[in-house]
Design a protein around this motif. Structure first.
Motif, PDB file in Angstrom:
ATOM      1  N   ARG A 103       0.823  -1.201   0.000  1.00 41.02           N
ATOM      2  CA  ARG A 103       0.000   0.000   0.000  1.00 41.02           C
ATOM      3  C   ARG A 103       0.859   1.254   0.000  1.00 41.02           C
ATOM      4  N   ASN A 104       1.962   1.244   0.781  1.00 41.26           N
ATOM      5  CA  ASN A 104       2.865   2.394   0.810  1.00 41.26           C
ATOM      6  C   ASN A 104       3.519   2.626  -0.550  1.00 41.26           C
ATOM      7  N   LYS A 105       3.948   1.522  -1.176  1.00 39.43           N
ATOM      8  CA  LYS A 105       4.537   1.666  -2.509  1.00 39.43           C
ATOM      9  C   LYS A 105       3.520   2.193  -3.499  1.00 39.43           C
ATOM     10  N   GLY A 106       2.252   1.732  -3.378  1.00 33.97           N
ATOM     11  CA  GLY A 106       1.214   2.212  -4.291  1.00 33.97           C
ATOM     12  C   GLY A 106       0.946   3.690  -4.119  1.00 33.97           C
ATOM     13  N   GLN A 107       0.957   4.158  -2.849  1.00 34.15           N
ATOM     14  CA  GLN A 107       0.745   5.577  -2.598  1.00 34.15           C
ATOM     15  C   GLN A 107       1.883   6.418  -3.164  1.00 34.15           C
ATOM     16  N   GLN A 108       3.130   5.942  -3.002  1.00 40.41           N
ATOM     17  CA  GLN A 108       4.265   6.670  -3.565  1.00 40.41           C
ATOM     18  C   GLN A 108       4.187   6.731  -5.083  1.00 40.41           C
ATOM     19  N   LEU A 109       3.805   5.605  -5.707  1.00 38.74           N
ATOM     20  CA  LEU A 109       3.684   5.578  -7.167  1.00 38.74           C
ATOM     21  C   LEU A 109       2.581   6.513  -7.640  1.00 38.74           C
ATOM     22  N   ALA A 110       1.443   6.530  -6.936  1.00 40.23           N
ATOM     23  CA  ALA A 110       0.343   7.422  -7.329  1.00 40.23           C
ATOM     24  C   ALA A 110       0.740   8.886  -7.203  1.00 40.23           C
ATOM     25  N   GLN A 111       1.469   9.215  -6.117  1.00 39.59           N
ATOM     26  CA  GLN A 111       1.915  10.596  -5.941  1.00 39.59           C
ATOM     27  C   GLN A 111       2.891  11.005  -7.026  1.00 39.59           C
ATOM     28  N   SER A 112       3.794  10.094  -7.406  1.00 39.19           N
ATOM     29  CA  SER A 112       4.753  10.392  -8.468  1.00 39.19           C
ATOM     30  C   SER A 112       4.053  10.611  -9.803  1.00 39.19           C
ATOM     31  N   MET A 113       3.055   9.778 -10.109  1.00 39.05           N
ATOM     32  CA  MET A 113       2.316   9.934 -11.368  1.00 39.05           C
ATOM     33  C   MET A 113       1.525  11.240 -11.366  1.00 39.05           C
ATOM     34  N   TRP A 114       0.981  11.628 -10.181  1.00 35.79           N
ATOM     35  CA  TRP A 114       0.224  12.871 -10.117  1.00 35.79           C
ATOM     36  C   TRP A 114       1.101  14.072 -10.407  1.00 35.79           C
ATOM     37  N   TRP A 115       2.308  14.137  -9.826  1.00 37.97           N
ATOM     38  CA  TRP A 115       3.231  15.246 -10.100  1.00 37.97           C
ATOM     39  C   TRP A 115       3.653  15.259 -11.568  1.00 37.97           C
ATOM     40  N   ARG A 116       3.840  14.078 -12.131  1.00 31.52           N
ATOM     41  CA  ARG A 116       4.227  14.027 -13.544  1.00 31.52           C
ATOM     42  C   ARG A 116       3.114  14.585 -14.427  1.00 31.52           C
ATOM     43  N   ASN A 117       1.856  14.259 -14.107  1.00 32.42           N
ATOM     44  CA  ASN A 117       0.732  14.778 -14.884  1.00 32.42           C
ATOM     45  C   ASN A 117       0.612  16.289 -14.725  1.00 32.42           C
ATOM     46  N   VAL A 118       0.852  16.798 -13.504  1.00 30.89           N
ATOM     47  CA  VAL A 118       0.789  18.248 -13.282  1.00 30.89           C
ATOM     48  C   VAL A 118       1.844  18.968 -14.112  1.00 30.89           C
ATOM     49  N   ARG A 119       3.066  18.439 -14.094  1.00 29.35           N
ATOM     50  CA  ARG A 119       4.126  19.067 -14.907  1.00 29.35           C
ATOM     51  C   ARG A 119       3.789  19.027 -16.388  1.00 29.35           C
ATOM     52  N   LEU A 120       3.209  17.920 -16.851  1.00 33.28           N
ATOM     53  CA  LEU A 120       2.851  17.807 -18.255  1.00 33.28           C
ATOM     54  C   LEU A 120       1.787  18.836 -18.634  1.00 33.28           C
ATOM     55  N   VAL A 121       0.784  19.024 -17.775  1.00 33.87           N
ATOM     56  CA  VAL A 121      -0.272  20.005 -18.056  1.00 33.87           C
ATOM     57  C   VAL A 121       0.301  21.418 -18.090  1.00 33.87           C
ATOM     58  N   LEU A 122       1.207  21.734 -17.160  1.00 38.36           N
ATOM     59  CA  LEU A 122       1.812  23.073 -17.134  1.00 38.36           C
ATOM     60  C   LEU A 122       2.633  23.327 -18.392  1.00 38.36           C
TER      61      LEU A 122
END
Length: 276
Positions: free
Chosen positions: A231-250
């Motif tokens: 679960r901890n690894k999944g949360q870290q992966l989700a957070q990393s993907m979210w930041w990547r999507n934010v940077r892509l949108v910007l």
């Protein structure tokens, strides 16, 4: 070949609500009934299934809404068969509940009506208990003559060390490492309750519908620890993907704004539109 005793493998089963037993099936073991009652008071919340194996007995619980379906069976029955049995108990109890309703529930109020259902579901679950299987395997292994060959444990140029056969080596391996005997095992009720209490405290960090399988015979640890790590690894992966999507949108927004600004400069021939 030694004879095998075929017995019923379901020692105790019950249906409860809020730790109150509504219907039960018992083979007359008062200790198991007491253990089951204590476990029902500490059933881990937010779980759909829970099972613990110790001393050749499986303590299994199926949670469905406000009702808990419990079974204490012989280890030889196997976990899949236990939950199939509990699912049949759940389905039959729901049918009875629709006819009678949930009003006026009291301790063992369904024993008379649900007793024949329990008897019908428990009767086919027979077999050789695990303790009997282990005893027969041990007798067969003793009856087979063991081949012993001299084994040179170590050769030293200075000392001539003794030569041991297989039986002597096994005796050496069975000796305690530090000269201490084996630790006393926990009392059966205490051991099961420790597992239930530990999983109950960890249940606040779990999601609804989580299935927990705890095997007391496996020294590898609890599956809750593994699921927490995943679960901890999944949360870290989700957070990393979210930041990547934010940077892509910007980045896309900056590119689009730059293009629009260039078109505007071309149409207005610079900043002449503003000067007008």
């Amino acid at each position: 070949m030694a004879s095998q005793s075929v017995l019923n493998l379901v020692y105790f089963s019950c249906v409860s609500k809020d730790a109150m037993i509504l219907a039960e099936h018992s083979e007359g073991d008062a200790e198991l009934e007491e253990v089951a009652a204590e476990c029902l008071e500490r059933v881990p919340p937010l779980h759909s299934r829970f099972t613990h194996t110790t001393r050749r007995k499986m303590y299994s619980f199926l949670m469905d809404g406000p009702f808990v379906y419990c079974a204490i069976v012989d280890e030889a029955l196997g976990k899949p068969q236990v939950f199939v049995f509990l699912e049949h108990v759940r389905d039959e109890f729901k049918k009875l509940l629709k006819k009678r309703g949930c009003e006026g529930l009291s301790s063992c109020c369904f024993d008379k009506e649900f007793g024949p259902v329990y008897k019908r579901l428990v009767t086919p679950l027979v077999g050789v208990p695990q303790i009997e299987k282990d005893r027969l395997m041990e007798e067969e292994s003793k009856s087979q003559p063991a081949k012993t060959h001299p084994v040179q444990v170590f050769n030293s140029p200075k000392d001539s060390l003794p030569v041991y056969d297989n039986a002597q080596i096994q005796d050496l391996n069975h000796e305690p490492l530090l000269g201490h005997g084996k630790k006393k095992k926990k009392d059966q009720a205490t051991e099961v309750m420790d597992i239930v209490r530990e999983n109950g405290s960890k249940a606040l960090d779990t999601s609804n519908g989580l299935e927990v399988i705890v095997d007391g015979n496996c020294p590898g640890g609890l599956s809750l620890q593994k699921s927490a790590s995943f679960r901890n690894k999944g949360q870290q992966l989700a957070q990393s993907m979210w930041w990547r999507n934010v940077r892509l949108v910007l980045i896309i927004d900056v590119v689009v704004c730059t293009i629009l600004f260039g078109v505007w400069l071309g149409v207005c021939s610079g900043f002449q539109c503003i000067s007008r």
